[in-house]
Write a protein that holds these residues in place. Structure first.
Motif, mmCIF file in Angstrom:
data_model
loop_
_atom_site.group_PDB
_atom_site.id
_atom_site.type_symbol
_atom_site.label_atom_id
_atom_site.label_comp_id
_atom_site.label_asym_id
_atom_site.label_seq_id
_atom_site.Cartn_x
_atom_site.Cartn_y
_atom_site.Cartn_z
ATOM 1 N N THR A 291 19.461 26.751 -34.586
ATOM 2 C CA THR A 291 20.427 26.552 -35.666
ATOM 3 C C THR A 291 21.742 26.016 -35.108
ATOM 4 O OG1 THR A 291 21.488 28.736 -35.562
ATOM 5 C CG2 THR A 291 19.410 28.562 -36.809
ATOM 6 N N ILE A 292 22.650 25.715 -36.022
ATOM 7 C CA ILE A 292 23.958 25.194 -35.617
ATOM 8 C C ILE A 292 24.747 26.226 -34.811
ATOM 9 C CG2 ILE A 292 25.212 25.884 -37.698
ATOM 10 C CD1 ILE A 292 26.613 23.090 -37.553
ATOM 11 N N GLU A 293 24.382 27.507 -34.948
ATOM 12 C CA GLU A 293 25.044 28.525 -34.139
ATOM 13 C C GLU A 293 24.807 28.262 -32.654
ATOM 14 O OE1 GLU A 293 27.093 30.733 -35.418
ATOM 15 O OE2 GLU A 293 26.636 29.975 -37.430
ATOM 16 N N GLY A 294 23.606 27.790 -32.316
ATOM 17 C CA GLY A 294 23.302 27.479 -30.927
ATOM 18 C C GLY A 294 24.075 26.276 -30.414
ATOM 19 N N VAL A 295 24.342 25.327 -31.309
ATOM 20 C CA VAL A 295 25.181 24.181 -30.929
ATOM 21 C C VAL A 295 26.536 24.688 -30.458
ATOM 22 C CG1 VAL A 295 26.279 22.061 -31.725
ATOM 23 C CG2 VAL A 295 24.003 22.664 -32.568
ATOM 24 N N MET A 296 27.108 25.595 -31.238
ATOM 25 C CA MET A 296 28.433 26.109 -30.908
ATOM 26 C C MET A 296 28.409 26.995 -29.662
ATOM 27 S SD MET A 296 30.094 24.515 -33.079
ATOM 28 C CE MET A 296 31.643 25.172 -32.457
ATOM 29 N N GLN A 297 27.322 27.710 -29.454
ATOM 30 C CA GLN A 297 27.226 28.552 -28.263
ATOM 31 C C GLN A 297 27.196 27.717 -26.985
ATOM 32 O OE1 GLN A 297 23.738 30.932 -29.002
ATOM 33 N NE2 GLN A 297 24.716 32.098 -30.650
ATOM 34 N N LYS A 298 26.635 26.517 -27.068
ATOM 35 C CA LYS A 298 26.566 25.640 -25.896
ATOM 36 C C LYS A 298 27.835 24.808 -25.701
ATOM 37 C CE LYS A 298 21.533 24.932 -25.763
ATOM 38 N NZ LYS A 298 20.430 23.951 -25.937
ATOM 39 N N TYR A 299 28.667 24.757 -26.730
ATOM 40 C CA TYR A 299 29.854 23.889 -26.713
ATOM 41 C C TYR A 299 30.745 24.167 -25.503
ATOM 42 C CZ TYR A 299 34.646 22.489 -27.872
ATOM 43 O OH TYR A 299 35.918 21.972 -27.836
ATOM 44 N N GLN A 300 31.098 23.083 -24.781
ATOM 45 C CA GLN A 300 32.064 23.146 -23.681
ATOM 46 C C GLN A 300 32.983 21.941 -23.786
ATOM 47 O OE1 GLN A 300 30.474 24.014 -19.653
ATOM 48 N NE2 GLN A 300 28.484 24.344 -20.649
ATOM 49 N N LYS A 301 34.210 22.168 -24.050
ATOM 50 C CA LYS A 301 35.161 21.075 -24.213
ATOM 51 C C LYS A 301 35.208 20.206 -22.956
ATOM 52 C CE LYS A 301 39.968 20.075 -25.468
ATOM 53 N NZ LYS A 301 39.564 19.049 -26.447
ATOM 54 N N ASP A 302 35.153 18.904 -23.182
ATOM 55 C CA ASP A 302 35.227 17.875 -22.133
ATOM 56 C C ASP A 302 33.997 17.822 -21.223
ATOM 57 O OD1 ASP A 302 37.776 17.055 -22.992
ATOM 58 O OD2 ASP A 302 38.762 18.583 -21.752
ATOM 59 N N HIS A 303 32.980 18.626 -21.503
ATOM 60 C CA HIS A 303 31.732 18.517 -20.750
ATOM 61 C C HIS A 303 30.961 17.313 -21.300
ATOM 62 C CE1 HIS A 303 27.750 19.328 -19.156
ATOM 63 N NE2 HIS A 303 28.231 20.322 -18.425
ATOM 64 N N PRO A 304 30.495 16.404 -20.445
ATOM 65 C CA PRO A 304 29.838 15.191 -20.951
ATOM 66 C C PRO A 304 28.586 15.455 -21.776
ATOM 67 C CG PRO A 304 29.526 15.423 -18.568
ATOM 68 C CD PRO A 304 30.556 16.432 -18.972
ATOM 69 N N ASP A 305 27.940 16.603 -21.586
ATOM 70 C CA ASP A 305 26.724 16.906 -22.339
ATOM 71 C C ASP A 305 26.958 17.840 -23.524
ATOM 72 O OD1 ASP A 305 25.281 15.333 -20.619
ATOM 73 O OD2 ASP A 305 24.493 16.994 -19.421
ATOM 74 N N PHE A 306 28.072 18.593 -23.510
ATOM 75 C CA PHE A 306 28.223 19.656 -24.510
ATOM 76 C C PHE A 306 29.569 19.652 -25.236
ATOM 77 C CE2 PHE A 306 25.077 21.384 -21.460
ATOM 78 C CZ PHE A 306 24.008 21.535 -22.327
ATOM 79 N N ASP A 307 30.281 18.554 -25.186
ATOM 80 C CA ASP A 307 31.502 18.435 -25.993
ATOM 81 C C ASP A 307 31.101 18.083 -27.425
ATOM 82 O OD1 ASP A 307 34.135 18.483 -26.652
ATOM 83 O OD2 ASP A 307 34.728 16.760 -25.428
ATOM 84 N N LEU A 308 31.997 18.313 -28.375
ATOM 85 C CA LEU A 308 31.709 18.032 -29.781
ATOM 86 C C LEU A 308 32.888 17.330 -30.429
ATOM 87 C CD1 LEU A 308 30.066 21.425 -30.838
ATOM 88 C CD2 LEU A 308 28.939 19.186 -30.916
ATOM 89 N N PRO A 309 32.633 16.458 -31.406
ATOM 90 C CA PRO A 309 33.731 15.806 -32.127
ATOM 91 C C PRO A 309 34.537 16.829 -32.932
ATOM 92 C CG PRO A 309 31.629 14.695 -32.520
ATOM 93 C CD PRO A 309 31.321 16.000 -31.853
ATOM 94 N N GLU A 310 35.795 16.530 -33.101
ATOM 95 C CA GLU A 310 36.676 17.438 -33.832
ATOM 96 C C GLU A 310 36.191 17.655 -35.261
ATOM 97 O OE1 GLU A 310 41.361 17.533 -35.169
ATOM 98 O OE2 GLU A 310 40.824 16.620 -33.241
ATOM 99 N N ARG A 311 35.711 16.600 -35.906
ATOM 100 C CA ARG A 311 35.258 16.733 -37.286
ATOM 101 C C ARG A 311 34.068 17.697 -37.376
ATOM 102 N NH1 ARG A 311 35.308 15.364 -42.274
ATOM 103 N NH2 ARG A 311 33.389 14.977 -43.449
#
Length: 711
Positions: A592-612
């Motif tokens: 789920t999208i919860e897992g997307v957020m759990q992996k999120y790492q700012k400025d990581h080339p594989d796990f950064d996310l757009p602000e929107r």
């Protein structure tokens, strides 16, 4: 021919047993495995899945640009495929000013859709068994060369006749290693336009870190549209063209999913090799794959840091890096899976069983009794040529880019007079001018030099020195220094200057360029020292493999037999389900999208996310796309897939689109050679997540309005 008739009829009438999800089945034979699909939960009739007389699911499935699969999802020619399948188009339309790789692209109306004139999609109109016609005129007294020539002539005549009769393309391909032949009648559409793509932070979320693994949280999709002329027929790009009107498109399932649901993957799997002998598989596991992995690992170690250091280089190398890394990580997973399964032991056990069965009947002993021994001996005597071919492909076609670019000038430099006499000189110069612009748009000299300097010694050390160009092993370093110091072919403006007012004198000068000389030397050396021996080996191996597979089909008639993938339209079926591939580990069948957020790492080339994306998540703005309050991202199922199935629709029991296939778990990649029902899982992006990204993130609800959502 009577013996052949009996054999083929027995093969085509074979009714498969229920076996987990193994197999990639020929749609034209759906009556043979339809009852098994029903046991998995299928609700459709056979004619709704494959028919040549009326519209069916097959009419919504296309081969996408020769390598992936895509599916039609509207009556206006809208296509869905993977982000990585559309990546080349996204990259080619990207620039520093319009960085669609980073920011995504969403056309707000049809006038904003971006033309991709280099792309095409292929519809399959019919698949027809033509074994008897292909083998007509062959006899047991013929040599293999005589038989091959007759078969080739028959195929050419049959293809020409079918194409002339129906106005489509016709291609005959062997199945079951040449024991059966099918003709595919196809039609290409060439006006394809990019409609939408999420940013790579969504479409490639997880990057190389997550590639080939589960759990996965990748929104791997992109959106295209097919255009046609006023008669709905194929046409080259024109502003006057109209959206293609398909015979069938897939409705979108908004229904809640659960473990055990029927799943079907309909697409164009590229290649599997389930029949490799123990000797062949051992060569791949112990020698070929490890060497190719190391060579790609070396290139990636240079490319990835450079991409992370510069947006310009990131855009230039995004598509190339993805292509190199994809196979690299897949091969690592393959080796791990094959070792875990003790694949070589299983092959040895099967071969012992095969040889024992061959002793039961005299005619079996005569035809099949020594075929495995012959295959093993042939492999041992010739694998240095197979290894040399694999290494040459890795070095010349995947390694330093200047080699293949420079070799493109070989005809102009060394056949100038022939081109001029044939009236082809101007066309060749024009082609190279276009190639020059395209090449340097995505090229960095410093990166290529590092790849040459680090990859070449690996290549030299792996290769049998007798199969290398003379003195290359000793002189490659000095040759490289001369190339990067003196070659004009490594500089766009110098190449452009060479091609202006080109004449015989310029051709003579061009022939002396050190980059071209090295490229030509490597290529001609391969053609002289490797290709003939490998070709002879391959021909002998194909002959033995045809006999070997015929033996399996003949001596084990109750065993489940399916033909290896060969880039033709196939059906795989299974269930939505998780897996437990390792001790103490159990994978859920969805993320789920919860897992997307759990992996999120700012400025990581594989796990950064757009602000929107972050804003939409924080607002819990998931629209009508949730299930029990959760927004599913991906799911796994037990469908047998391989390369080429990327972008394939995952279809539910009633023929509705429930997801887009994009990967396999790392534990599954060995399924190209050996399928294991307990661990092999394909990975799909949930169609509701796709719709959410299009609608809420991309604000392109006009595309959702085109689709038929079944709630």
């Amino acid at each position: 021919m009577k013996k052949l008739l009996a054999f083929v009829v027995a093969l085509l009438l074979f009714m498969p047993m229920s076996w987990a999800g193994e197999g990639m089945w020929i749609p034209a034979l759906i009556d043979m495995f339809y009852s098994d699909m029903k046991t998995y939960g299928l609700k459709l009739k056979p004619s709704q899945i494959y028919s040549t007389n009326k519209s069916s699911l097959k009419d919504a499935i296309v081969q996408f640009d020769g390598g992936c699969t895509a599916e039609l999802v509207s009556k206006q020619g809208l296509l869905l495929t993977n982000h990585h399948c559309g990546f080349d188009a996204i990259q080619q339309h990207s620039s520093l000013e319009n960085d669609y790789l980073k920011h995504g692209f969403w056309a707000k109306n049809r006038s904003e859709e971006l033309a991709c004139p280099w792309m095409h999609v292929t519809f399959v109109k019919e698949m027809r068994e033509v074994t008897f016609d292909v083998l007509k005129g062959t006899t047991e007294s013929m040599t293999e060369e005589e038989k091959a020539a007759k078969v080739s002539a028959n195929i050419k005549a049959l293809e020409a006749a079918a194409a002339a009769e129906k106005g489509y393309k016709a291609k005959i391909k062997p199945f079951h290693k040449g024991n059966v032949y099918y003709m595919l009648t196809t039609q290409d559409y060439n006006d394809i336009r990019l409609v939408g793509a999420p940013p790579s932070a969504i479409g490639k979320y997880g990057g190389d870190t997550d590639n080939w693994v589960w759990p996965r949280h990748t929104g791997d999709f992109s959106v295209f549209r097919i255009y046609a002329d006023e008669d709905n027929a194929p046409a080259d790009y024109s502003e006057a063209n109209r959206p293609y009107k398909p015979a069938h498109f897939l409705p979108i399932s908004m229904k809640d999913k659960k473990e055990g649901d029927f799943t079907m993957v309909y697409g164009f799997p590229g290649r599997t090799d389930q029949h490799y002998s123990a000797a062949k598989l051992g060569f791949y596991m112990q020698q070929e794959r490890p060497a190719r992995i190391k060579m790609r690992e070396t290139s990636l170690g240079i490319i990835k840091p450079a991409m992370n250091s510069s947006d310009e280089i990131r855009i230039k190398y995004a598509s190339k890096q993805a292509s190199i890394a994809n196979a690299w990580k897949k091969w690592i997973g393959q080796l791990g899976g094959l070792r875990d399964l003790k694949a070589l032991d299983k092959k040895a056990h099967w071969e012992k069983k095969y040889n024992s069965r061959a002793q039961i009947k005299e005619e079996w002993t005569e035809e099949f009794g020594t075929v495995l021994e012959d295959l093993a001996k042939l492999q041992e005597e010739n694998q240095k040529y197979e290894f040399a071919r694999a290494l040459f492909i890795e070095y010349f076609f995947v390694g330093p880019e200047f080699l293949r670019f420079s070799y493109g000038f070989n005809n102009l430099a060394n056949r100038y007079e022939e081109l001029e006499a044939a009236g082809k000189l101007e066309a060749e110069i024009a082609r190279l001018k276009e190639a020059n612009t395209a090449f340097f748009k995505n090229y960095d000299l410093g990166i290529d030099q590092k790849i040459y300097e680090q990859l070449t010694p690996l290549y030299v050390n792996y290769m049998d020195n007798s199969l290398l160009p003379d003195d290359f092993a000793e002189a490659w370093a000095a040759t490289g220094k001369a190339i990067f110091a003196d070659s004009k072919l490594l500089h766009e403006k110098k190449v452009a200057a060479i091609l202006e007012n080109f004449d015989a004198k310029a051709a003579a000068e061009l022939a002396k360029d050190p980059a071209l000389q090295l490229a030509a030397s490597l290529y001609s050396n391969y053609l002289q020292k490797v290709a003939p021996s490998y070709g002879a080996f391959q021909a002998q191996e194909e002959e033995l493999m045809e006999t070997y597979v015929k033996g399996a089909l003949t001596m084990f008639p109750k065993q489940r037999h399916w033909s290896d993938a060969n880039s033709t339209l196939r059906i795989a079926y299974g269930k939505l389900e998780g897996s437990a591939p390792h001790d103490g580990m159990a994978y859920l069948p969805y993320t789920t999208i919860e897992g997307v957020m759990q992996k999120y790492q700012k400025d990581h080339p594989d796990f950064d996310l757009p602000e929107r994306f972050m804003e939409l998540y924080e607002a819990k703005d998931f629209g009508p796309y949730t299930q029990n309050g959760e927004l599913w991202v991906c799911f796994t199922a037990s469908n047998h897939t391989t390369g080429g199935n990327s972008g394939s629709p995952v279809i539910d029991a009633k023929g509705r689109l429930m997801g887009i296939n994009f990967d396999r778990s790392w534990e599954s990649t060995m399924s190209d050679f050996m399928f294991d029902e307990s661990r092999c899982r394909n990975i799909a992006v949930d169609i509701r997540y796709v719709l959410w990204v299009i609608d809420r993130y991309g604000q392109a609800s006009w595309l959702i309005d085109e689709m038929k959502l079944v709630k």
